[in-house]
Design an enzyme around this catalytic site. Structure first.
Site, short mmCIF file in Angstrom:
data_model
loop_
_atom_site.label_atom_id
_atom_site.label_comp_id
_atom_site.label_asym_id
_atom_site.label_seq_id
_atom_site.Cartn_x
_atom_site.Cartn_y
_atom_site.Cartn_z
N CYS A 43 8.84 -4.53 9.26
CA CYS A 43 9.85 -3.99 10.35
C CYS A 43 9.80 -2.33 10.49
CB CYS A 43 10.88 -4.53 9.98
SG CYS A 43 11.32 -4.64 8.36
N ARG B 269 3.03 -6.89 -2.15
CA ARG B 269 4.14 -6.74 -2.98
C ARG B 269 3.72 -6.92 -4.32
NH1 ARG B 269 8.07 -10.64 0.84
NH2 ARG B 269 7.78 -9.26 2.69
N GLN C 288 1.18 -11.49 7.12
CA GLN C 288 2.34 -12.23 7.69
C GLN C 288 2.03 -12.41 9.22
OE1 GLN C 288 6.50 -11.74 6.83
NE2 GLN C 288 5.89 -9.66 5.74
N ASP D 144 4.01 -12.14 11.80
CA ASP D 144 5.36 -11.44 11.92
C ASP D 144 5.48 -10.94 13.23
OD1 ASP D 144 7.68 -10.50 10.99
OD2 ASP D 144 6.70 -8.57 10.22
N HIS E 285 8.80 -8.89 15.77
CA HIS E 285 10.16 -8.36 16.02
C HIS E 285 10.67 -8.40 17.59
CE1 HIS E 285 8.92 -6.96 11.94
NE2 HIS E 285 10.09 -7.19 11.66
N LYS F 216 19.89 -14.99 8.05
CA LYS F 216 18.73 -15.66 8.85
C LYS F 216 18.77 -17.04 8.75
CE LYS F 216 16.50 -15.28 4.26
NZ LYS F 216 15.13 -14.98 3.66
N HIS G 199 13.91 -10.45 13.58
CA HIS G 199 12.66 -10.43 12.88
C HIS G 199 12.45 -12.00 12.78
CE1 HIS G 199 13.86 -6.93 10.62
NE2 HIS G 199 14.81 -7.15 11.17
#
Length: 594
Positions: free
Chosen positions: A287, A316, A334, A336, A338, A422, A468
């Site tokens: 993000c 991570r 991911q 992912d 946005h 979320k 997100h």
């Protein structure tokens, strides 16, 4: 079931607590067994869990493995047979620390020292073993009738990677032997579905400690599956107006200080790298990079919603004891995105995300899932960004949108992201506990921190809201999920090898080679099995080991007639047809993701 409470009285155990009492007592009995076998062992935490129990143990320079579990289990059985009574007592904090120090229990002494000065510490003892605990426990060790040790793993003391890595012994306990037998049956099923075993057998991915723990490498067949997942979700997103980007796998510490991740997430990040007086970290999420892409140019309300997507490489620092193949690693990719929206676009965009999630689930046949509205814990002043007004507004907005959309959901406190509430969609896999697969997060926080703006209809500058969202979660974890759901028998559009051409003998090898080339030119993933083996062996190998959806069998008859015989993995039936019609059938299945 009678239990011993920490005030010293014996009473009936509430039914909902029975398993926890059994498992907690089993943890104490396991610790006693370990102490008998390894007198120099020191004990840290040893709780019951929803799945069983464990104890974190410091055994000095010694390393325990799964091969050591039978000896510990046998000693536990001996302690159970001794029918030792559990006894309870209590001490003031100072006296409790002294007792643990005298017994050489340095971790227990440190833990007690962390408690308030006026704390009264209760201890439970069976035989020569004594342990701090709030209870309740069984009254006698013989009441533990059904247990099993399951695995050895690792855990840091106080879950802090700066501390020593301890040995974690894991086990399960049940009321009856029948319950244990059912657990063992499920464990065998889990073993049969374990994506790590299947991934190795099918040559999908590999790991090597020389590369690094939790850093899987996808082999050609596994990467073929990965690429299909990437192409599938990207096409879905493109049809919905997403624009895909590519951003670096690193960022400056300043980037994450601005986003707030440095304050709330740095324990899960890899250590800082210093280069030419700049400090960089491997990114744990995307993000902040996408915020900077939005900030790169001016935006009008006419530009919104702006949907930015990326299959992004993230890193991570997961504790080594939690790593599990491609389901949980230190590197993952991911799915992912946005979405930068105006406040009045929130409802429609959340609705589109929800529709996309359920559309994808339909394609993959995912039906066992539940939706959760994950909220912050207002008492947790460390985990969450502190802005009560923002949280109240964001949680109310997301709750209202989900209600209006008719989404059935439960609410869970303390499961929100640090910056906002979320929607989590939790799937129940064929084996094991449920976990979050897809998510949609509502964020009023990061756009403010990055000073993002758009020009509204009236010419004033406003701050956008960010959604997100991840549909497949990480491609790695989603692939692990699919492997375990299908036991590696992927549908034809995903299968690493879609077709195997199996010549019956050398006489049909030339025609088999031509069929192979035609299938390859049709852009199908095909292999030719030229081994000098019997056709029955080749079929079993293709179907059971490689889990190929279609086997094209070429014998003398097929060579003479210019046809092919196709054996279908799903039905185990064989039918003869023209090559062209078979190619069109497979292409149709691929187009429809059947």
């Amino acid at each position: 079931m009678k239990v011993l409470f920490n005030d010293g009285h014996v009473g009936e155990c509430p039914e909902e607590l029975e398993l926890r009492v059994l498992r907690h007592s089993a943890a104490h009995i396991m610790a006693q067994a370990v102490k008998r076998l390894y007198p120099d062992a020191h004990f840290a935490y040893g709780p019951a869990t929803d799945e069983g129990f464990y104890y974190d143990i410091d055994i000095g320079d010694r390393t325990l493995s799964d091969e050591d579990l039978p000896a510990v289990e046998a000693e536990m059985q001996k302690i159970v047979g001794e029918n030792l009574p559990f006894k309870v007592s209590s001490l003031l904090r100072t006296e409790a620390v002294r007792l643990m120090q005298e017994r050489g229990e340095k971790y227990k002494a440190e833990h007690i020292s962390d408690l308030p000065e006026d704390a009264v510490i209760t201890f439970y003892q069976q035989g020569e073993y004594i342990d701090m605990c709030v209870g309740p426990h069984l009254t006698y060790t013989k009441a533990l009738k059904s247990f099993k040790l399951t695995a050895v793993s690792g855990a840091y003391w106080k879950n802090n990677r700066e501390n020593k890595m301890l040995t974690r012994l894991n086990g399960v306990a049940f009321r009856t032997k029948e319950e244990l037998a059912e657990y063992e049956r499920q464990a065998e099923e889990a073993k049969a579905r374990d994506h790590r075993r299947i991934g190795k057998e099918m040559k999908l991915f590999m790991t090597d400690d020389l590369v690094g723990k939790g850093l899987p490498m996808f082999l050609p067949k596994g990467y073929a599956v990965w690429q299909q997942l990437e192409a599938y979700i990207k096409e879905k997103e493109r049809m919905l107006g997403y624009q895909h980007v590519m951003t670096p796998c690193v960022g400056t510490v300043g980037l994450y200080e601005t986003s707030g991740h440095w304050a709330h997430y740095k324990e899960n990040m890899f250590p800082v790298m210093e280069v030419e007086d700049e400090k960089f970290v491997l990114r744990p999420m995307n993000c902040p990079h996408h915020m900077m892409i939005y900030a790169n140019q001016r935006h009008s309300y006419r530009d919104l919603p702006l949907r930015i997507g990326e299959i992004a490489h993230d890193f991570r620092f997961e504790p080594s004891g939690t790593l599990k193949g491609i389901e949980r690693g230190r590197h993952f990719c991911q799915n992912d995105a946005h979405l930068f929206v105006t406040p009045d676009q929130i409802r429609d965009e959340v609705g589109r995300v929800v529709d996309l999630i359920f559309d994808v689930y339909k394609d993959f046949g995912i039906t066992d899932y539940r939706c959760v509205l994950s909220l912050r814990d207002p008492e947790d002043k460390v985990k969450y960004y502190q802005d009560d007004e923002m949280w109240t507004h964001a949680e109310s907005a997301l709750r209202a949108v989900l209600t209006e959309l008719g989404v059935q959901f439960s609410e869970e406190i303390g499961e929100a992201a640090f910056y906002g509430p979320k929607l989590d969609v939790n799937v129940k896999p064929a084996v094991g506990a449920e976990y979050t697969l897809s998510t949609c997060q509502l964020d009023f926080c990061l756009p403010e921190r990055f000073h993002l703006k758009y020009t509204d209809r009236d010419g004033t500058e406003k701050t956008p809201v960010v959604l997100h969202r991840a549909i497949l979660g990480s491609l790695d974890r989603f692939m692990a999920y699919l492997i375990e759901e299908t036991k590696g028998a992927f549908p034809v559009w995903l299968a690493p090898v879609q077709i195997k051409v199996l010549p019956v003998s050398e006489k049909s090898l030339d025609y088999a080679g031509k069929v192979y080339e035609e299938l390859r030119r049709a852009h199908l993933r095909v292999e030719l099995d030229e081994r000098n083996e019997k056709i029955g062996y080749k079929i079993r190998s293709a179907r059971q080991d490689d889990k190929v959806p279609y086997m094209v069998i070429i014998g003398e008859k097929e060579s003479e007639e210019g046809k092919i015989s196709v054996r279908d993995r799903a039905t185990d039936r064989t039918a003869t047809c023209l090559l062209e019609s078979f190619v069109e059938k497979v292409r149709e299945e691929i187009r429809n993701h059947r």
